[in-house]
Each structure stands twice: as structure tokens, then as C-alpha cells.
Design a protein around this motif. Structure first.
Motif, PDB file in Angstrom:
ATOM      1  N   TRP A 249       0.832  -1.213   0.000  1.00 40.41           N
ATOM      2  CA  TRP A 249       0.000   0.000   0.000  1.00 40.41           C
ATOM      3  C   TRP A 249       0.863   1.259   0.000  1.00 40.41           C
ATOM      4  N   TYR A 250       1.884   1.266   0.818  1.00 35.33           N
ATOM      5  CA  TYR A 250       2.705   2.472   0.956  1.00 35.33           C
ATOM      6  C   TYR A 250       3.705   2.640  -0.197  1.00 35.33           C
ATOM      7  N   ARG A 286      -4.426   2.060   8.442  1.00 38.01           N
ATOM      8  CA  ARG A 286      -3.324   2.093   7.483  1.00 38.01           C
ATOM      9  C   ARG A 286      -3.799   2.347   6.057  1.00 38.01           C
ATOM     10  N   ALA A 290      -2.039   5.302   4.182  1.00 36.99           N
ATOM     11  CA  ALA A 290      -1.279   5.012   2.964  1.00 36.99           C
ATOM     12  C   ALA A 290      -1.824   5.810   1.780  1.00 36.99           C
TER      13      ALA A 290
END
Length: 300
Positions: A249-250, A286, A290
Motif C-alpha cells: 500500500w505504501y 493504514r 497510505a
């Protein structure tokens, strides 16, 4: 609590051993008889030899000796972990305050509970003097025992609030990795130390990603995913997959990360409802963070 000798007798008879089979070469038969009657004490080295012959480790022996129960401090620690993973912070707060003359393990558990709640709330400016002493004690130990290793992850967030935290975090990581290496063997990890190390990397990854120290976050994500699956429990493998999904995701393919996290979410639904609340919360938080980071990096 029954005597050590009577517990040895109970285990000896339970397993069908004679006194000669258990005591020969360690203590005399007459000593063994009186020992089982609670009339003699025995040195630690000889007790360990007896336990080896009985096929019982020291932790299990103590558990049996106490009437098949854990110590109050062990029961308390289990409750703290249970309520934390249920996100039941009202119940968890009951363990945060203890009397000043409480046994040291109980005081340690209370400090651990306070740090868990503080980490979740993000409030470290109000740590009590007792909790700060707990932190300092752990940070100045050159090596950690198994319990110390299990507490290490809660030290991360307060360290990140201090000046020069990058250097301190490197020192903490070195101590964690060195301490873990003492317990991990190629074919054996009886205390699930690899899982503790994985969780340690996971907490740092999240904390640094939140603070936008992305190079450091990525490094710890890579450390976590480098641990071989064959050395991990299934619970640890789920956590490793979680880290792989979040790092995607990041830093990588958003669709790949989404596939991993969605698969894990579906897997968690197979278990008893509310059996694990922390991971779904992490997924929600998250995902948003993200997405925000990707927009900061590429605002188009």
C-alpha cells in the motif's frame, strides 16, 4: 502449594518410574524417599537433572506444583494481553494501577498495561514516574530475557517521542536482535522469539510510516518480510502477510496490497466474532494513511 519433593513423586508415579530410575546417580535412594516426603530440599542442578529424567521442563513443573495454575502475575499478564487484543480498554485500565508494595512482577505488568494504553491513545507526555522507571530499566539492560523481549515492542512509541530517536531506535533494535538470537536455533524456537521479533519490526514500521520517516519504515518492513515462513507459526505468518500488504500500500502496487489485506480480512471472519480486533483496526487506519501518503508523494 505442595513441596517440590511431593510434586516430583506425583510426576514419577504418574509416568510409572521407580525411584531407582529417577534418582540413581543423582541422589541416594534414602535421600529420594525423604525428599518425596518433603523432609529434604534439593539443589537446583540436581532438580534440573530430575526434571530431565521426568521429561518435564521447569515452567511446566512450576505450573503443576501450583495446582495446575499459573502464578498471579502470569494470569494478570494474560488478561492484559487478552483485553488489549479485544480493544477492551475499560477492562485493561483495571490493571494499570497497583499498590506500591505489590510484587515486582505485578508492578511490571502494570507498567506494561499503561504503555499499551498510552501507545494506543498516542499520549506519552503523561507517563507516570513508575512507568518512566520501567522504561529506563529496560533501556539500560545489555541483554533481555524472554519476558523482556515480549515487552520490547511497547518501548518503541515512547522512544519515538524523544530527541535523537533514530539513534535510540537503532540501539533498541540491536539489543532486540542480539537478545532474540540467543534463543533462536535453526530447527527450534520454543518461545516463538521470531514472532516477537516480527511484531517488533511491525510496530516500528507503523510508527515510522505515521511520522513519515519512510526510508526507515521501508527498512523495517523489509526486515520483517525477510524472515522465512518455515520458521514462523501460523499466527506469525498472518502478521508477516499483513506487513507485506501494508508495504505494498505504501511503497508498491496498491492493488497487490488490497488483495493481500482483503484475503486476510476474509480469513479473520472464519474465526469466532471479535476474536481479534486489533488487526482489522490496523487495516482501516493504514488504508487511510497510505492513501494520504501516496497523495502527498504524487498530488496529481
Amino acid at each position: 502449594m505442595q513441596s517440590i519433593g511431593s510434586t516430583v513423586k506425583y510426576l514419577r508415579q504418574l509416568k510409572g518410574f521407580t525411584q531407582k530410575e529417577i534418582y540413581d546417580g543423582i541422589v541416594s535412594r534414602s535421600f529420594g524417599i525423604r525428599f518425596e516426603q518433603g523432609k529434604h530440599d534439593i539443589g537446583a542442578d540436581k532438580l534440573f537433572s530430575l526434571l530431565d529424567r521426568l521429561g518435564v521442563n521447569a515452567d511446566e513443573f512450576r505450573y503443576i506444583q501450583q495446582g495446575n495454575t499459573h502464578t498471579p502475575a502470569q494470569q494478570q499478564l494474560a488478561a492484559i494481553d487478552h483485553y488489549y487484543h479485544q480493544e477492551d480498554f475499560l477492562s485493561l485500565r483495571r490493571y494499570m494501577t497497583v499498590a506500591k508494595d505489590a510484587p515486582l512482577p505485578v508492578q511490571t505488568n502494570a507498567a506494561y498495561a499503561r504503555l499499551l494504553v498510552a501507545a494506543w491513545d498516542g499520549r506519552f507526555s503523561t507517563l507516570s514516574a513508575d512507568t518512566r522507571r520501567f522504561l529506563n530499566h529496560y533501556l539500560h539492560q545489555p541483554q533481555w530475557t524472554v519476558q523482556d523481549i515480549r515487552f520490547a515492542s511497547v518501548l518503541i512509541i515512547p522512544i519515538l517521542q524523544t530527541p535523537h530517536h533514530t539513534q535510540k531506535l537503532k540501539m533498541l533494535t540491536t539489543r532486540m536482535e542480539t537478545s532474540c538470537a540467543r534463543y533462536i536455533q535453526d530447527l527450534s524456537d520454543p518461545y516463538d522469539i521470531r514472532g516477537e521479533l516480527l511484531n517488533f519490526y511491525f510496530v516500528i514500521f507503523q510508527a515510522e510510516a505515521t511520522q513519515r520517516h519512510m526510508a526507515i519504515a521501508r527498512t523495517y518492513g523489509e526486515k520483517a518480510t525477510a524472515l522465512p515462513d518455515t520458521s514462523l507459526t501460523w499466527s506469525d505468518r498472518i502478521l508477516k502477510k499483513t506487513i507485506q500488504g501494508l508495504t505494498a500500500w505504501y511503497f508498491d502496487d496498491w492493488a497487490k496490497g488490497t488483495r493481500i489485506i482483503n484475503t486476510l480480512t476474509q480469513l479473520l471472519t472464519l474465526f469466532e466474532p471479535n476474536a481479534e480486533r486489533v488487526l482489522p483496526t490496523i487495516f482501516r487506519v493504514r488504508r487511510v494513511d497510505a492513501q494520504k501518503y501516496r497523495k502527498e508523494k504524487d498530488p496529481r
